[in-house]
Design a protein around this motif. Structure first.
Motif, PDB file in Angstrom:
ATOM      1  N   ILE B   2       0.832  -1.197   0.000  1.00  0.00           N
ATOM      2  CA  ILE B   2       0.000   0.000   0.000  1.00  0.00           C
ATOM      3  C   ILE B   2       0.870   1.253   0.000  1.00  0.00           C
ATOM      4  O   ILE B   2       0.589   2.216  -0.717  1.00  0.00           O
ATOM      5  N   ARG B   3       1.983   1.180   0.760  1.00  0.00           N
ATOM      6  CA  ARG B   3       2.885   2.323   0.793  1.00  0.00           C
ATOM      7  C   ARG B   3       3.480   2.572  -0.588  1.00  0.00           C
ATOM      8  O   ARG B   3       3.632   3.703  -1.040  1.00  0.00           O
ATOM      9  N   TYR B   4       3.812   1.467  -1.267  1.00  0.00           N
ATOM     10  CA  TYR B   4       4.387   1.581  -2.610  1.00  0.00           C
ATOM     11  C   TYR B   4       3.402   2.249  -3.577  1.00  0.00           C
ATOM     12  O   TYR B   4       3.745   3.200  -4.276  1.00  0.00           O
ATOM     13  N   VAL B   5       2.178   1.773  -3.540  1.00  0.00           N
ATOM     14  CA  VAL B   5       1.171   2.329  -4.445  1.00  0.00           C
ATOM     15  C   VAL B   5       0.932   3.800  -4.133  1.00  0.00           C
ATOM     16  O   VAL B   5       0.867   4.651  -5.029  1.00  0.00           O
ATOM     17  N   THR B   6       0.843   4.116  -2.829  1.00  0.00           N
ATOM     18  CA  THR B   6       0.621   5.510  -2.441  1.00  0.00           C
ATOM     19  C   THR B   6       1.759   6.393  -2.950  1.00  0.00           C
ATOM     20  O   THR B   6       1.535   7.477  -3.482  1.00  0.00           O
ATOM     21  N   ARG B   7       2.994   5.881  -2.782  1.00  0.00           N
ATOM     22  CA  ARG B   7       4.136   6.683  -3.211  1.00  0.00           C
ATOM     23  C   ARG B   7       4.097   6.899  -4.724  1.00  0.00           C
ATOM     24  O   ARG B   7       4.325   8.003  -5.221  1.00  0.00           O
ATOM     25  N   ARG B   8       3.761   5.836  -5.449  1.00  0.00           N
ATOM     26  CA  ARG B   8       3.698   5.969  -6.909  1.00  0.00           C
ATOM     27  C   ARG B   8       2.594   6.943  -7.328  1.00  0.00           C
ATOM     28  O   ARG B   8       2.761   7.733  -8.258  1.00  0.00           O
ATOM     29  N   LEU B   9       1.483   6.898  -6.602  1.00  0.00           N
ATOM     30  CA  LEU B   9       0.388   7.811  -6.949  1.00  0.00           C
ATOM     31  C   LEU B   9       0.786   9.257  -6.656  1.00  0.00           C
ATOM     32  O   LEU B   9       0.464  10.168  -7.423  1.00  0.00           O
ATOM     33  N   LEU B  10       1.508   9.456  -5.560  1.00  0.00           N
ATOM     34  CA  LEU B  10       1.943  10.822  -5.242  1.00  0.00           C
ATOM     35  C   LEU B  10       2.949  11.322  -6.286  1.00  0.00           C
ATOM     36  O   LEU B  10       2.964  12.511  -6.624  1.00  0.00           O
ATOM     37  N   LEU B  11       3.762  10.391  -6.769  1.00  0.00           N
ATOM     38  CA  LEU B  11       4.740  10.762  -7.800  1.00  0.00           C
ATOM     39  C   LEU B  11       4.068  11.252  -9.086  1.00  0.00           C
ATOM     40  O   LEU B  11       4.664  11.959  -9.887  1.00  0.00           O
ATOM     41  N   LEU B  12       2.798  10.854  -9.250  1.00  0.00           N
ATOM     42  CA  LEU B  12       2.038  11.276 -10.427  1.00  0.00           C
ATOM     43  C   LEU B  12       1.936  12.799 -10.510  1.00  0.00           C
ATOM     44  O   LEU B  12       1.916  13.366 -11.603  1.00  0.00           O
ATOM     45  N   ILE B  13       1.862  13.429  -9.321  1.00  0.00           N
ATOM     46  CA  ILE B  13       1.640  14.885  -9.334  1.00  0.00           C
ATOM     47  C   ILE B  13       2.802  15.627 -10.015  1.00  0.00           C
ATOM     48  O   ILE B  13       2.567  16.362 -10.975  1.00  0.00           O
ATOM     49  N   PRO B  14       4.066  15.423  -9.556  1.00  0.00           N
ATOM     50  CA  PRO B  14       5.152  16.081 -10.307  1.00  0.00           C
ATOM     51  C   PRO B  14       5.251  15.611 -11.755  1.00  0.00           C
ATOM     52  O   PRO B  14       5.553  16.414 -12.653  1.00  0.00           O
ATOM     53  N   THR B  15       4.959  14.329 -12.001  1.00  0.00           N
ATOM     54  CA  THR B  15       5.032  13.826 -13.381  1.00  0.00           C
ATOM     55  C   THR B  15       4.088  14.624 -14.274  1.00  0.00           C
ATOM     56  O   THR B  15       4.469  15.141 -15.328  1.00  0.00           O
ATOM     57  N   LEU B  16       2.833  14.746 -13.826  1.00  0.00           N
ATOM     58  CA  LEU B  16       1.843  15.463 -14.630  1.00  0.00           C
ATOM     59  C   LEU B  16       2.230  16.930 -14.770  1.00  0.00           C
ATOM     60  O   LEU B  16       2.014  17.539 -15.815  1.00  0.00           O
ATOM     61  N   PHE B  17       2.827  17.493 -13.707  1.00  0.00           N
ATOM     62  CA  PHE B  17       3.238  18.893 -13.791  1.00  0.00           C
ATOM     63  C   PHE B  17       4.253  19.080 -14.911  1.00  0.00           C
ATOM     64  O   PHE B  17       4.147  19.994 -15.724  1.00  0.00           O
ATOM     65  N   PHE B  18       5.244  18.169 -14.973  1.00  0.00           N
ATOM     66  CA  PHE B  18       6.267  18.328 -15.997  1.00  0.00           C
ATOM     67  C   PHE B  18       5.704  18.024 -17.388  1.00  0.00           C
ATOM     68  O   PHE B  18       6.093  18.674 -18.365  1.00  0.00           O
ATOM     69  N   VAL B  19       4.799  17.089 -17.468  1.00  0.00           N
ATOM     70  CA  VAL B  19       4.143  16.848 -18.759  1.00  0.00           C
ATOM     71  C   VAL B  19       3.426  18.123 -19.208  1.00  0.00           C
ATOM     72  O   VAL B  19       3.533  18.551 -20.361  1.00  0.00           O
ATOM     73  N   ALA B  20       2.719  18.758 -18.266  1.00  0.00           N
ATOM     74  CA  ALA B  20       2.004  19.989 -18.587  1.00  0.00           C
ATOM     75  C   ALA B  20       2.982  21.056 -19.057  1.00  0.00           C
ATOM     76  O   ALA B  20       2.748  21.736 -20.068  1.00  0.00           O
TER      77      ALA B  20
END
Lengths: 564, 306
Positions: B2-20
């Motif tokens: 669960i910690r792994y999934v949460t961390r990966r989901l949180l990583l989505l935020i900077p990822t999407l920011f840089f994609v934007a």
């Protein structure tokens, strides 16, 4: 995404694929119903017509519409104060009860709204609704592409060009109040113009002046063009819009001419020509705009050929010259280029569907067409003589003349054909210069960057000479900067714009048009015409130069008979 | 986990920011204006400038970007600059169509490719193997628009089995689903075959056979499970690719999906629509990759996700 590559390449190949198929199927028997077997000629009261709109319209807001497909939708749901007589394309009353009353100075136009008019929801339609429509076109927040045609109305240009970010609400409001568009009572719309504009009757037919209900705008907001609030006064009402798929129209029971003969009119959105052709052969659509690729298949099939008819168009393609730069600053050089390519051959070899521009700038079907204008007729001997008279005769400037065009395989073929003609008939070498199409549109906006030679097309906004001769070639034109300026021409067209005597006015434009062809700031290349296919069970279709693909005029008369 | 999934989901935020950020920069770097729509009819420069002011496209790019991100945080994707619709509206009505078509195509591809690939591998160098590889090669090399046009003429015009116009019924969806799936089907068949072939030759399979396990058990438990890892790696991004829609399939078959909208938005410099669709795609690809990573752990305990 599975495909991010360039769009053009696959589509070009697609055409090849379609051609191969067409070639395979060429003379074979088709499975569509032969004409003889169609039932009676009586209208089917529950008849449905299915046509192809092509791609989805970006907007169907009458005060924003600018493309053919967008305008075609607006025109089936709304009706202006005037409409056009399909034969002459001159304005005749529609929602107006009679021709407008114009003051002797030509500057004040009063339209009287027909008695008992209703919107398609049954609510009454008054001059106020027209006032709202016209004003909405001038409103800078509407930002429609066609606002400029109303700049001849007092105050419209000033309001429309205000910076809505800088101007205060009070300033915008004051500008709005100063616009000369007023419903003086329930029945009368009064328009004050900045100058006598004899062509204003034609503008009153356009989408820019369509009436709109305040309730639609309030209730629908940004989405008022969805069926629930897209309410007009034309022969049809929009009952369903599946985005990117289809639109369904049904007859408007409150239409003042009486309900349309069609019960239902479905417009599908097939983007790909080869697919639309297949759908037509399959009887899934009832009409089809013919593309050059399909022409051979149709002509080799008796039944398909019998369903094809020619329609006039409203566009002229021309080769523009930058008259401010050598060698094109010499009218002899321009006329030499204009007279040294075979326009009939061009249609035969290259364009396939179209008409040779053996006349003036204005195409057949549009008021002002002049078939006797011979100034630019193909005549290699005359062309050579003109070139010999020119001051650049034998000079370096004539050895290589750059010909700029928006890069595409189709235009490349056109340009290379012309290059060959000039080489053979005039002995002049034109150098093809392809540029990206977005960059190309930028080039012709400023005289400093206008290429020496370029290709552009012009299509009628409204069918009047003013929209051609003044709008495109008056020296203050913003259409394309050719650098051509002729004080006599400028004065003549401006005078004609204001002239209220129809015969006199036509004569003035005719003189101006001849002057234009002879001075040749541009060489007329071809007139756009179309071919459409109509299934034998579709009757009562009127086509004009303005609606080559079925749609704008007298659609209430169209009907279908029971199929088979 | 669960910690792994949460961390990966949180990583989505900077990822999407840089994609934007990158999408924004690239979209605006392309020359041209969303307001100059008609190449035959260039608008006067003053008109274009006025429209740019009205829609705020004239503001300095960093300012526009900050405004965009601000709106994005309030879940406002803005309105199209070319069409009379909001970006959320366009995505909301067009994406489900592409997603449905894509999922159908994916399921069809898997349903054909997995058995075909496995059988080809098990009957290595048989006529069936050559046949399926011939299909796989043709499927990846013949462009879908050629097959599409051909299929329309054959099945709709000549045989009259399916309609051309319209969307929504199973009959309408048949051809586009099959043709969209062909590419993925062919590719997956090859991957499956190759993975199974590789797994069969491994030591543990020989051991399993040596233990006297039945051929069925050897194939299902020892070969297929190991062969699934490379397949899962491919299926993740392929899913994202299929459900986001195909310009060609949507154009030819009159499918009201998002793929066509997306390609046109780029050609027309419709910045808000480009941004909205790109962010959606980036999100879908990230989620697909995350799913694959989680699947790895289930398929092979040696790959530890935490």
């Amino acid at each position: 995404m599975t495909t991010l590559g360039p769009i053009r390449a696959p589509l070009a190949l697609l055409v090849v694929a379609a051609l191969l198929l067409a070639a395979c199927q060429g003379g074979g028997p088709t499975t569509t119903n032969p004409i003889g077997q169609i039932g009676s000629d009586q209208p089917d009261p529950n008849g449905e017509l299915i046509t192809n709109l092509g791609s989805e319209p970006d907007t169907i807001d009458p005060h924003k519409a600018s493309f053919v497909g967008e305008i075609a939708v607006v025109m089936s749901v709304f009706e202006g104060l005037m409409t056009l007589d399909p034969k002459t394309l001159r304005p005749v009353p529609a929602a107006a009860a009679k021709d407008p009353d114009v003051t002797p100075d030509g500057k004040q136009w009063k339209f009287t709204v027909r008695d008992g008019l209703k919107f398609s929801d049954g609510s009454p339609l008054t001059a106020k609704d027209f006032e709202r429509g016209f004003l909405r076109t001038c409103d800078p927040r509407t930002a429609g592409d066609y606002a400029f045609v109303l700049y001849v109305v007092a105050g419209c240009e000033k309001w429309n060009t205000m910076d809505v970010r800088k101007a205060s609400a009070a300033e915008l409001d004051a500008a709005k109040r100063a616009v000369g568009i007023k419903a003086v009572d329930e029945k009368t719309l009064q328009l004050d113009l900045i100058e006598p504009a004899a062509y204003f009757g034609s503008i009153a037919y356009m989408w820019v002046g369509m009436p709109v209900k305040q309730e639609s705008l309030d209730k629908g907001g940004e989405r008022w063009t969805e069926p629930a609030t897209y309410i007009g006064n034309g022969p049809f009402k929009l009952t369903s819009w599946k985005h990117n798929e289809s639109m369904v129209f049904e007859r408007n029971e409150h239409y003042w001419r009486g309900p349309a003969k069609l019960k239902k009119w479905t417009r599908v959105m097939l983007n790909e020509g080869a697919v639309a052709f297949a759908a037509y052969r399959n009887n899934e659509i009832d009409t089809l705009g013919v593309s050059a690729e399909d022409l051979r298949t149709i002509e080799s099939d008796n039944e398909l050929r019998s369903q094809m008819r020619d329609v006039a168009g409203s566009c002229t393609y021309y080769i523009g010259f930058n008259s401010s730069r050598p060698p094109m600053d010499d009218p002899n050089v321009r006329i030499a280029f204009a007279r040294s390519f075979d326009r009939d051959g061009y249609i035969r070899d290259i364009q396939k569907i179209g008409a040779a521009a053996n006349g003036g700038f204005i195409p057949p079907g549009i008021p002002g067409y002049d078939k006797d204008d011979t100034a630019q007729r193909f005549d290699p001997a005359a062309a050579k003589a003109a070139l010999a008279k020119s001051k650049y005769s034998g000079q370096a400037e004539l050895r290589s003349v750059k010909f700029t065009y928006a890069s595409s395989s189709r235009t490349k073929t056109r340009v290379e054909w012309l290059q060959q003609q000039w080489k053979n008939n005039l002995g002049v070498e034109a150098i093809p210069d392809p540029v990206d199409s977005t960059a190309y549109t930028q080039l012709v906006k400023k005289l400093e960057t206008t290429p020496l030679m370029f290709i552009l097309g012009w299509c009628a906004d409204f069918p009047d000479q003013q929209n051609w001769l003044t709008t495109v070639f008056h020296s203050t034109s913003t259409v394309a900067k050719t650098g051509w300026k002729n004080a006599k021409y400028d004065e003549l067209v401006r005078q004609a714009d204001r002239e209220s005597d129809k015969a006199k006015r036509d004569q003035m434009y005719l003189d101006a048009s001849r002057m234009l062809s002879a001075e040749a700031p541009a060489a007329w290349l071809y007139y756009v015409t179309g071919k459409i296919m109509i299934k034998p069970w579709v009757k009562g279709v009127t086509t004009t130069a303005l609606d080559s693909v079925l749609g704008q005029f007298r659609m209430w008369e169209v009907y279908v008979t029971k199929k088979g | 986990m669960i910690r792994y999934v949460t961390r990966r989901l949180l990583l989505l935020i900077p990822t999407l920011f840089f994609v934007a950020l990158i999408t924004f920069a690239l979209a605006h770097a392309a020359p041209g204006s969303p307001f100059d729509k008609n190449p035959d009819r260039p608008l006067p420069q003053e008109t274009i400038e006025r429209l740019e002011r009205l829609y705020g496209v004239d503001r300095p790019l960093p300012e526009q970007f900050v405004l965009y991100i601000g709106n994005l945080l309030r879940f406002d994707l803005g309105s199209s600059l070319v069409k009379d619709r909001s970006v959320a509206d366009i995505i909301g009505s067009q994406f489900p169509v592409s997603a449905q078509l894509g999922l159908q195509a994916l399921l069809l591809a898997l349903a054909v490719a997995l058995p075909l690939g496995v059988i080809s591998a098990l009957r290595h160098n048989s006529a069936l193997d050559y046949g399926s590889m011939a299909f796989a090669t043709l499927g990846t090399t013949i462009p879908s628009f050629v097959i599409a046009i051909f299929a329309i003429y054959l099945f709709a015009v000549n045989l009259k089995l399916v309609p051309i116009v319209g969307w929504g019924t199973p009959k309408h969806m048949l051809l586009p689903t099959i043709i969209l799936s062909l590419g993925a089907m062919a590719f997956l068949t090859r991957i499956t075959r190759a993975s199974v072939l590789e797994a069969i030759g491994q030591d543990h399979v020989r051991t399993a056979r040596g233990k006297g396990l039945s051929e069925q058990t050897v194939i299902v438990v020892h070969v297929l499970k190991n062969a699934m890892i490379p397949i899962a790696t491919i299926v993740g991004p392929a899913t994202a690719g299929l459900i986001t829609g195909s310009f060609i399939i949507e154009t030819i078959f009159n499918v009201p999906g998002l793929g066509r909208e997306f390609v046109l938005s780029i050609a027309r410099r419709d910045y808000p629509l480009i941004m909205g669709v790109y962010l959606l795609y980036a999100f879908l690809i990230a989620v697909a990759n995350l799913t694959v990573d989680i699947l790895y752990g289930l398929l092979d305990p040696r790959i530890r996700v935490s």
